[in-house]
Design a protein around this motif. Sequence first.
Motif, PDB file in Angstrom:
ATOM      1  N   ARG A  15      32.336  28.556 -58.655  1.00 27.90           N
ATOM      2  CA  ARG A  15      33.086  28.638 -57.383  1.00 27.90           C
ATOM      3  C   ARG A  15      32.818  29.926 -56.620  1.00 27.90           C
ATOM      4  O   ARG A  15      33.729  30.609 -56.163  1.00 27.90           O
ATOM      5  N   ARG A  16      31.536  30.234 -56.518  1.00 27.13           N
ATOM      6  CA  ARG A  16      31.134  31.406 -55.732  1.00 27.13           C
ATOM      7  C   ARG A  16      30.258  30.951 -54.586  1.00 27.13           C
ATOM      8  O   ARG A  16      29.498  29.995 -54.723  1.00 27.13           O
ATOM      9  N   ALA A  17      30.353  31.679 -53.477  1.00 20.61           N
ATOM     10  CA  ALA A  17      29.512  31.358 -52.326  1.00 20.61           C
ATOM     11  C   ALA A  17      28.063  31.702 -52.634  1.00 20.61           C
ATOM     12  O   ALA A  17      27.777  32.680 -53.324  1.00 20.61           O
ATOM     13  N   ALA A  18      27.161  30.881 -52.110  1.00 20.00           N
ATOM     14  CA  ALA A  18      25.730  31.128 -52.266  1.00 20.00           C
ATOM     15  C   ALA A  18      25.157  31.533 -50.912  1.00 20.00           C
ATOM     16  O   ALA A  18      25.409  30.892 -49.894  1.00 20.00           O
ATOM     17  N   VAL A  19      24.407  32.620 -50.908  1.00 17.21           N
ATOM     18  CA  VAL A  19      23.767  33.113 -49.693  1.00 17.21           C
ATOM     19  C   VAL A  19      22.272  33.244 -49.967  1.00 17.21           C
ATOM     20  O   VAL A  19      21.881  33.716 -51.043  1.00 17.21           O
ATOM     21  N   ALA A  20      21.445  32.807 -49.022  1.00 14.46           N
ATOM     22  CA  ALA A  20      19.989  32.961 -49.173  1.00 14.46           C
ATOM     23  C   ALA A  20      19.508  34.060 -48.235  1.00 14.46           C
ATOM     24  O   ALA A  20      19.901  34.104 -47.068  1.00 14.46           O
ATOM     25  N   ILE A  21      18.695  34.952 -48.766  1.00 14.50           N
ATOM     26  CA  ILE A  21      17.982  35.924 -47.930  1.00 14.50           C
ATOM     27  C   ILE A  21      16.498  35.604 -48.067  1.00 14.50           C
ATOM     28  O   ILE A  21      15.907  35.767 -49.135  1.00 14.50           O
ATOM     29  N   VAL A  22      15.933  35.101 -46.985  1.00 16.23           N
ATOM     30  CA  VAL A  22      14.541  34.648 -47.007  1.00 16.23           C
ATOM     31  C   VAL A  22      13.659  35.751 -46.456  1.00 16.23           C
ATOM     32  O   VAL A  22      13.904  36.270 -45.360  1.00 16.23           O
ATOM     33  N   LEU A  23      12.646  36.121 -47.225  1.00 13.26           N
ATOM     34  CA  LEU A  23      11.649  37.075 -46.738  1.00 13.26           C
ATOM     35  C   LEU A  23      10.434  36.256 -46.326  1.00 13.26           C
ATOM     36  O   LEU A  23       9.585  35.918 -47.154  1.00 13.26           O
ATOM     37  N   ASP A  24      10.392  35.909 -45.043  1.00  9.94           N
ATOM     38  CA  ASP A  24       9.347  35.022 -44.533  1.00  9.94           C
ATOM     39  C   ASP A  24       8.300  35.835 -43.791  1.00  9.94           C
ATOM     40  O   ASP A  24       8.156  35.731 -42.576  1.00  9.94           O
ATOM     41  N   LEU A  25       7.585  36.656 -44.560  1.00  9.41           N
ATOM     42  CA  LEU A  25       6.548  37.476 -43.945  1.00  9.41           C
ATOM     43  C   LEU A  25       5.250  36.682 -43.835  1.00  9.41           C
ATOM     44  O   LEU A  25       5.044  35.729 -44.593  1.00  9.41           O
ATOM     45  N   PRO A  26       4.383  37.065 -42.906  1.00  3.74           N
ATOM     46  CA  PRO A  26       3.110  36.341 -42.776  1.00  3.74           C
ATOM     47  C   PRO A  26       2.354  36.342 -44.106  1.00  3.74           C
ATOM     48  O   PRO A  26       2.302  37.361 -44.806  1.00  3.74           O
ATOM     49  N   VAL A  27       1.763  35.205 -44.434  1.00  2.56           N
ATOM     50  CA  VAL A  27       1.095  35.066 -45.722  1.00  2.56           C
ATOM     51  C   VAL A  27      -0.040  36.079 -45.857  1.00  2.56           C
ATOM     52  O   VAL A  27      -0.306  36.592 -46.954  1.00  2.56           O
ATOM     53  N   GLU A  28      -0.697  36.414 -44.743  1.00  2.00           N
ATOM     54  CA  GLU A  28      -1.816  37.371 -44.819  1.00  2.00           C
ATOM     55  C   GLU A  28      -1.317  38.766 -45.223  1.00  2.00           C
ATOM     56  O   GLU A  28      -1.999  39.476 -45.954  1.00  2.00           O
ATOM     57  N   VAL A  29      -0.139  39.120 -44.748  1.00  2.00           N
ATOM     58  CA  VAL A  29       0.451  40.417 -45.126  1.00  2.00           C
ATOM     59  C   VAL A  29       0.702  40.435 -46.630  1.00  2.00           C
ATOM     60  O   VAL A  29       0.380  41.406 -47.332  1.00  2.00           O
ATOM     61  N   CYS A  30       1.248  39.344 -47.137  1.00  2.00           N
ATOM     62  CA  CYS A  30       1.570  39.275 -48.568  1.00  2.00           C
ATOM     63  C   CYS A  30       0.294  39.321 -49.406  1.00  2.00           C
ATOM     64  O   CYS A  30       0.239  40.019 -50.428  1.00  2.00           O
ATOM     65  N   LEU A  31      -0.717  38.599 -48.976  1.00  2.00           N
ATOM     66  CA  LEU A  31      -1.985  38.577 -49.728  1.00  2.00           C
ATOM     67  C   LEU A  31      -2.606  39.966 -49.748  1.00  2.00           C
ATOM     68  O   LEU A  31      -3.121  40.409 -50.780  1.00  2.00           O
ATOM     69  N   GLU A  32      -2.531  40.647 -48.640  1.00  2.00           N
ATOM     70  CA  GLU A  32      -3.123  41.982 -48.578  1.00  2.00           C
ATOM     71  C   GLU A  32      -2.377  42.934 -49.521  1.00  2.00           C
ATOM     72  O   GLU A  32      -2.993  43.701 -50.262  1.00  2.00           O
ATOM     73  N   ARG A  33      -1.052  42.845 -49.509  1.00  2.00           N
ATOM     74  CA  ARG A  33      -0.262  43.686 -50.422  1.00  2.00           C
ATOM     75  C   ARG A  33      -0.612  43.375 -51.872  1.00  2.00           C
ATOM     76  O   ARG A  33      -0.734  44.270 -52.691  1.00  2.00           O
ATOM     77  N   LEU A  34      -0.735  42.105 -52.184  1.00  2.00           N
ATOM     78  CA  LEU A  34      -0.996  41.719 -53.576  1.00  2.00           C
ATOM     79  C   LEU A  34      -2.367  42.193 -54.020  1.00  2.00           C
ATOM     80  O   LEU A  34      -2.573  42.505 -55.189  1.00  2.00           O
ATOM     81  N   GLY A  35      -3.293  42.251 -53.080  1.00  2.00           N
ATOM     82  CA  GLY A  35      -4.637  42.739 -53.399  1.00  2.00           C
ATOM     83  C   GLY A  35      -4.597  44.132 -53.983  1.00  2.00           C
ATOM     84  O   GLY A  35      -5.403  44.479 -54.838  1.00  2.00           O
ATOM     85  N   GLY A  36      -3.612  44.911 -53.560  1.00  2.00           N
ATOM     86  CA  GLY A  36      -3.498  46.286 -54.036  1.00  2.00           C
ATOM     87  C   GLY A  36      -2.640  46.418 -55.280  1.00  2.00           C
ATOM     88  O   GLY A  36      -2.289  47.513 -55.677  1.00  2.00           O
ATOM     89  N   ARG A  37      -2.299  45.292 -55.885  1.00  2.00           N
ATOM     90  CA  ARG A  37      -1.402  45.373 -57.045  1.00  2.00           C
ATOM     91  C   ARG A  37      -2.098  44.747 -58.246  1.00  2.00           C
ATOM     92  O   ARG A  37      -2.309  43.543 -58.294  1.00  2.00           O
ATOM     93  N   GLY A  38      -2.418  45.574 -59.215  1.00  2.00           N
ATOM     94  CA  GLY A  38      -3.169  45.074 -60.364  1.00  2.00           C
ATOM     95  C   GLY A  38      -2.326  44.438 -61.438  1.00  2.00           C
ATOM     96  O   GLY A  38      -2.809  43.617 -62.212  1.00  2.00           O
ATOM     97  N   ALA A  39      -1.036  44.770 -61.475  1.00  2.00           N
ATOM     98  CA  ALA A  39      -0.211  44.449 -62.637  1.00  2.00           C
ATOM     99  C   ALA A  39      -0.143  42.940 -62.945  1.00  2.00           C
ATOM    100  O   ALA A  39      -0.453  42.516 -64.045  1.00  2.00           O
ATOM    101  N   ARG A  40       0.232  42.162 -61.963  1.00  2.00           N
ATOM    102  CA  ARG A  40       0.404  40.728 -62.238  1.00  2.00           C
ATOM    103  C   ARG A  40      -0.255  39.951 -61.103  1.00  2.00           C
ATOM    104  O   ARG A  40       0.394  39.540 -60.157  1.00  2.00           O
TER     105      ARG A  40
END
Length: 191
Positions: free
Chosen positions: A90-115
């Motif tokens: 009985r708790r309210a559910a709230v969504a916070i969507v991070l809808d950034l351009p896919v190219e931005v996300c891909l570029e960021r991930l390119g710089g991340r070796g961990a996973r």
Amino acid sequence: MTILLPGDAMVALVGIAGSGKSTFAQAHFAPTEILSSDEFRGQSASEDAFALLHAALRLRLRRGRLTVVDATNVEEWGRRQLLDIAGQERRAAVAIVLDLPVEVCLERLGGRGARPVPPHAVRRQHRELHGSLPTLGAEGFRTVYVIESAAEADAARIERAPRGSAGHNAMSRRNRARRDDARSSNRHRNA
Ligand code: CTP
Ligand code: MG
């Protein structure tokens, strides 16, 4: 953007890999409030990770503790599990969507070796997300906030309603009565 959260809410972050969910969570919430799928994967077999996350979510919500789920949550069936738990507690559910351009996300991930996440998987997540966006409210989220750029993510402010208040969408009288019963019987244990 001001994000208004009931103080006992289930907050689902929704966003593809690299969209900045973990960065956002760490900037705005206490470490104890964040349940991260990556952390649960790090401490258990992958198939147990979500079972552990769901169990922790349920117990926290039962105590009225605001809880943020840091996972991609781009698939309907994954969100459904979170919404079911929030509803049962009985708790309210709230969504916070991070809808950034896919190219931005891909570029960021390119710089991340961990996973590393393969680009085709990130693009598939992006299609899933966009298929879901129009109907997130209908799934059962009380409020859906959509952030579309890094600047907007940085500028977002979180405002918490007092624990147990209805937030800016009134809770039904019946739900409020049930919730207040639960709260008074738990009060001494939460003190
Ligand atoms: N990042 C950034 N600027 C931001 C937010 C994030 O440069 N405003 C960078 C982070 O430093 C990180 C990468 O983008 O290197 C991905 O951010 P992260 O918060 O880890 O994204 P998640 O959505 O949590 O990704 P995942 O689903 O893979 O956990
Ligand atoms: Mg993350």
